[in-house]
Design an enzyme around this catalytic site. Structure first.
Site, PDB file in Angstrom:
ATOM      1  N   LYS A  57       0.863  -1.116   0.067  1.00  0.00           N
ATOM      2  CA  LYS A  57      -0.059   0.043   0.118  1.00  0.00           C
ATOM      3  C   LYS A  57       1.039   1.306  -0.019  1.00  0.00           C
ATOM      4  O   LYS A  57       0.386   2.113  -0.699  1.00  0.00           O
ATOM      5  CB  LYS A  57      -0.908   0.103   1.099  1.00  0.00           C
ATOM      6  CG  LYS A  57      -1.953  -1.152   1.011  1.00  0.00           C
ATOM      7  CD  LYS A  57      -2.874  -1.005   2.520  1.00  0.00           C
ATOM      8  CE  LYS A  57      -2.069  -1.330   3.792  1.00  0.00           C
ATOM      9  NZ  LYS A  57      -1.462  -2.723   3.717  1.00  0.00           N
ATOM     10  N   LYS A  63      -2.470   6.858  15.525  1.00  0.00           N
ATOM     11  CA  LYS A  63      -2.693   6.004  14.358  1.00  0.00           C
ATOM     12  C   LYS A  63      -4.177   5.930  13.904  1.00  0.00           C
ATOM     13  O   LYS A  63      -4.995   6.837  14.412  1.00  0.00           O
ATOM     14  CB  LYS A  63      -2.015   4.649  14.311  1.00  0.00           C
ATOM     15  CG  LYS A  63      -0.774   4.741  14.565  1.00  0.00           C
ATOM     16  CD  LYS A  63      -0.204   5.137  13.144  1.00  0.00           C
ATOM     17  CE  LYS A  63       1.225   5.216  13.096  1.00  0.00           C
ATOM     18  NZ  LYS A  63       1.913   5.701  11.905  1.00  0.00           N
ATOM     19  N   ARG A  78      -7.093  13.205  13.116  1.00  0.00           N
ATOM     20  CA  ARG A  78      -5.579  12.944  13.285  1.00  0.00           C
ATOM     21  C   ARG A  78      -4.831  14.063  13.140  1.00  0.00           C
ATOM     22  O   ARG A  78      -5.103  15.177  12.369  1.00  0.00           O
ATOM     23  CB  ARG A  78      -5.266  11.704  12.232  1.00  0.00           C
ATOM     24  CG  ARG A  78      -5.957  10.607  12.440  1.00  0.00           C
ATOM     25  CD  ARG A  78      -5.754   9.314  11.653  1.00  0.00           C
ATOM     26  NE  ARG A  78      -4.302   8.872  11.851  1.00  0.00           N
ATOM     27  CZ  ARG A  78      -3.670   8.027  11.108  1.00  0.00           C
ATOM     28  NH1 ARG A  78      -4.471   7.450  10.300  1.00  0.00           N
ATOM     29  NH2 ARG A  78      -2.484   7.831  11.200  1.00  0.00           N
ATOM     30  N   ASP A 132       3.280  -0.331  12.200  1.00  0.00           N
ATOM     31  CA  ASP A 132       2.145  -0.767  11.790  1.00  0.00           C
ATOM     32  C   ASP A 132       1.721  -2.196  12.482  1.00  0.00           C
ATOM     33  O   ASP A 132       0.604  -2.702  12.211  1.00  0.00           O
ATOM     34  CB  ASP A 132       1.814  -0.698  10.126  1.00  0.00           C
ATOM     35  CG  ASP A 132       1.892   0.635   9.845  1.00  0.00           C
ATOM     36  OD1 ASP A 132       1.545   1.640  10.449  1.00  0.00           O
ATOM     37  OD2 ASP A 132       2.267   0.934   8.352  1.00  0.00           O
ATOM     38  N   GLN A 155       5.331   9.546   6.583  1.00  0.00           N
ATOM     39  CA  GLN A 155       4.291  10.388   6.006  1.00  0.00           C
ATOM     40  C   GLN A 155       4.491  11.799   5.997  1.00  0.00           C
ATOM     41  O   GLN A 155       4.689  12.692   5.075  1.00  0.00           O
ATOM     42  CB  GLN A 155       3.017  10.210   6.619  1.00  0.00           C
ATOM     43  CG  GLN A 155       2.337   8.878   6.540  1.00  0.00           C
ATOM     44  CD  GLN A 155       1.056   8.646   6.870  1.00  0.00           C
ATOM     45  OE1 GLN A 155       0.551   9.691   7.948  1.00  0.00           O
ATOM     46  NE2 GLN A 155       0.469   7.438   6.812  1.00  0.00           N
ATOM     47  N   ARG A 196       2.444   5.729  -3.265  1.00  0.00           N
ATOM     48  CA  ARG A 196       3.587   6.748  -3.885  1.00  0.00           C
ATOM     49  C   ARG A 196       3.404   6.631  -5.343  1.00  0.00           C
ATOM     50  O   ARG A 196       3.773   7.649  -6.125  1.00  0.00           O
ATOM     51  CB  ARG A 196       4.929   6.348  -3.368  1.00  0.00           C
ATOM     52  CG  ARG A 196       4.919   6.740  -1.987  1.00  0.00           C
ATOM     53  CD  ARG A 196       6.159   5.972  -0.854  1.00  0.00           C
ATOM     54  NE  ARG A 196       6.349   6.677   0.420  1.00  0.00           N
ATOM     55  CZ  ARG A 196       5.487   6.346   1.450  1.00  0.00           C
ATOM     56  NH1 ARG A 196       4.456   5.761   1.249  1.00  0.00           N
ATOM     57  NH2 ARG A 196       5.831   7.182   2.575  1.00  0.00           N
ATOM     58  N   SER A 241       8.683   9.906  11.077  1.00  0.00           N
ATOM     59  CA  SER A 241       7.280   9.702  10.500  1.00  0.00           C
ATOM     60  C   SER A 241       7.892   9.545   8.621  1.00  0.00           C
ATOM     61  O   SER A 241       8.183  10.709   8.248  1.00  0.00           O
ATOM     62  CB  SER A 241       6.324  10.893  10.636  1.00  0.00           C
ATOM     63  OG  SER A 241       5.210  10.785   9.749  1.00  0.00           O
TER      64      SER A 241
HETATM   65  C1  S3P Z   1       3.053   4.997   6.078  1.00  0.00           C
HETATM   66  C2  S3P Z   1       3.898   5.565   6.958  1.00  0.00           C
HETATM   67  C3  S3P Z   1       3.552   5.282   8.421  1.00  0.00           C
HETATM   68  C4  S3P Z   1       2.515   4.090   8.573  1.00  0.00           C
HETATM   69  C5  S3P Z   1       1.380   4.119   7.521  1.00  0.00           C
HETATM   70  C6  S3P Z   1       1.747   4.023   6.213  1.00  0.00           C
HETATM   71  C7  S3P Z   1       3.596   5.458   4.696  1.00  0.00           C
HETATM   72  O1  S3P Z   1       3.055   6.259   9.219  1.00  0.00           O
HETATM   73  O2  S3P Z   1       1.960   3.866  10.044  1.00  0.00           O
HETATM   74  O3  S3P Z   1       0.534   3.018   7.924  1.00  0.00           O
HETATM   75  O4  S3P Z   1       3.041   5.098   3.830  1.00  0.00           O
HETATM   76  O5  S3P Z   1       4.326   6.553   4.456  1.00  0.00           O
HETATM   77  P1  S3P Z   1       3.839   7.405   9.877  1.00  0.00           P
HETATM   78  O6  S3P Z   1       4.756   7.826   8.818  1.00  0.00           O
HETATM   79  O7  S3P Z   1       3.054   8.732  10.168  1.00  0.00           O
HETATM   80  O8  S3P Z   1       4.537   6.673  11.026  1.00  0.00           O
END
Ligand code: S3P
Length: 429
Positions: free
Chosen positions: A22, A346, A123, A319, A172, A27, A170
């Site tokens: 995923k 989360k 969030r 995760d 993300q 991306r 993080s």
């Molecule tokens: C993800 C980063 C993680 C993860 C999420 C997917 C990503 O979150 O928990 O399920 O695809 O970049 P964080 O980067 O906020 O820790």
């Protein structure tokens, strides 16, 4: 929907695959949409969260098509503001969608609003919006720092380069800032306190961006000319983790999951399960989509050992804690998780949710601010609730392979692994 498995009467066995990753899928689609030309991505997983990214991009004017056999074709828009000016892009439950899109809108100078489900609106988005504002991006959140995120016009002087250290690791947030930095006036330097997944850096580099990773620091030069991509997405190690834990808690099991991504920033679950005493062997190592891929065989013993998890291992298995907690419930001694405060932000407050749901199943588990401690051998069975969290739903259901468990609200697993029940049954009957 209620989900319950029959107690396993014999070891789990089988050789199987899981849907595409995923994180990589999000991306690949997003980066393809800002590249030049047409991208073709195979093994694209069709689930709730990947539909969120496709739906949001479609509202912004990006054309993509997903064939029956999982090939996604994306028409790149180039590094220009998205065609649908001031659109409202709905990101569903997907934090990866809203946060990575936020950085992208900033970099492109696209005016739009990003919004999502009630769960997503709870969030934290200040962690992305605040550093973007320091680059000169016009973005607003609610007074609580949550979605909707409203993006105004790009400043006439362009975006300032960013020099920023993330308060928590993080991927993300890091990815959002890298995407914004592609559209900035000079080189940006982004540092994080731990090794979060580096898919963004690898993929953008392969598309022609000048991104240098040096330990926990990433240097990003502006780049508005990305090449289209094509290739096959590796299987999702996070989805495979549920099957690994299923096999780990049923003595004598022997399963192999083929073709899964083995990026070292994602393989914490394999280290944790090895520490607990299962045997893991990796075969057919290769590279696909710029990522390490392999077939992973797991053989369980009669006993699992309790373990202590903290530090970088938390980031590398971020995760997987609902599933790890279930493994801990069937291990000898205590399994202790510390320095994992981030789990509270989360899809649910995962520390509270893990503790409450495992308590509902009779387990002896103690909550800490930054983790939990579970005493193995105490789970008796009962009814657990998913709390709108797909990973919690699947993890609690796994406990049903050992004791009678019903999970309420399990339909949420459609968000990430629609064939979860089928996959578990394929190795347990
Ligand atoms: C993800 C980063 C993680 C993860 C999420 C997917 C990503 O979150 O928990 O399920 O695809 O970049 P964080 O980067 O906020 O820790």
């Amino acid at each position: 929907m209620n989900l319950s498995f029959e107690r396993a009467k014999k070891p789990l066995t089988g050789i199987l695959t899981v849907p595409g990753d995923k994180s990589l899928a999000h991306r690949a689609l997003l980066f393809a949409s800002i590249a030049n030309g047409v991208s073709r991505i195979e093994n694209y997983p069709d689930s709730g969260v990947t539909r969120s990214m496709r739906g949001a991009l479609s509202s912004l004017g990006v054309e993509s098509e997903l064939s029956e056999d999982g090939v996604l074709t994306v028409k790149g828009n180039g590094f220009f503001p998205f065609p649908n000016k001031r659109a409202v892009a709905y990101c569903g439950n997907s934090a990866t969608t809203i946060r990575l899109l936020a950085g992208t809108l900033a970099g492109l100078g696209s005016e739009a609003t990003l919004d999502g489900s009630e769960g997503l609106r709870r969030r934290p988005m200040g962690r992305v919006a605040d550093p973007l504002r320091s680059m000169g991006v016009d973005v607003s959140t609610t007074p609580d720092g949550t979605a909707p995120l409203v993006f105004g016009p790009k400043p006439a002087s362009g975006l300032n380069a960013l020099e920023y250290t993330l308060p928590v690791a993080s991927a993300q947030v890091k990815s959002a800032l890298i995407l914004a930095a592609l559209g900035a006036n000079g080189e940006s330097v982004i540092t994080e306190p731990g090794p979060s997944r580096d898919h963004t850096e690898r993929m953008l580099r392969a598309m022609g961006a000048d991104i240098i990773s040096d330990g926990l620091t990433v240097r990003v030069k502006p780049c508005k000319n990305l090449r289209a991509i094509s290739g096959k997405l590796p299987g999702d190690i996070s989805s495979a983790s549920f099957l690994f834990v299923a096999a780990a808690i049923v003595p004598g099991s022997d399963i192999t999951v083929c073709g899964i991504g083995l990026n070292p920033t994602r393989t914490g679950i394999l280290d944790v399960l090895s520490m607990m005493g299962v045997r893991i062997d990796i075969f057919n190592e290769r590279e696909e989509f710029g990522e390490k891929v392999g077939d992973v065989r797991l053989r369980s013993n009669d006993d699992l050992n309790g373990v202590e998890i903290a530090g970088d291992l938390v980031v590398r298995s971020i995760d997987e804690f609902p599933a790890i907690a279930v493994a801990g419930a069937f291990a000898k001694g205590e399994t202790v998780v510390r320095e994992a405060m981030e789990l509270r932000y989360k899809e649910s407050d995962r520390i509270a949710a893990i503790v409450n749901q495992l308590k509902a199943l009779g387990a002896d588990i103690e909550e800490f601010e930054d983790g939990f401690c579970i005493r193995g051998g105490t789970l008796k069975g009962g009814v657990a609730r998913a709390n709108g969290d797909h990973r919690l739903a699947m993890s609690m259901a796994l406990a049903g392979l050992r004791e009678e468990v019903v999970v309420e609200g399990a339909e949420i697993l459609q968000e990430s692994f629609p064939d979860f029940e089928k996959a578990v049954k394929s190795i347990s009957v």
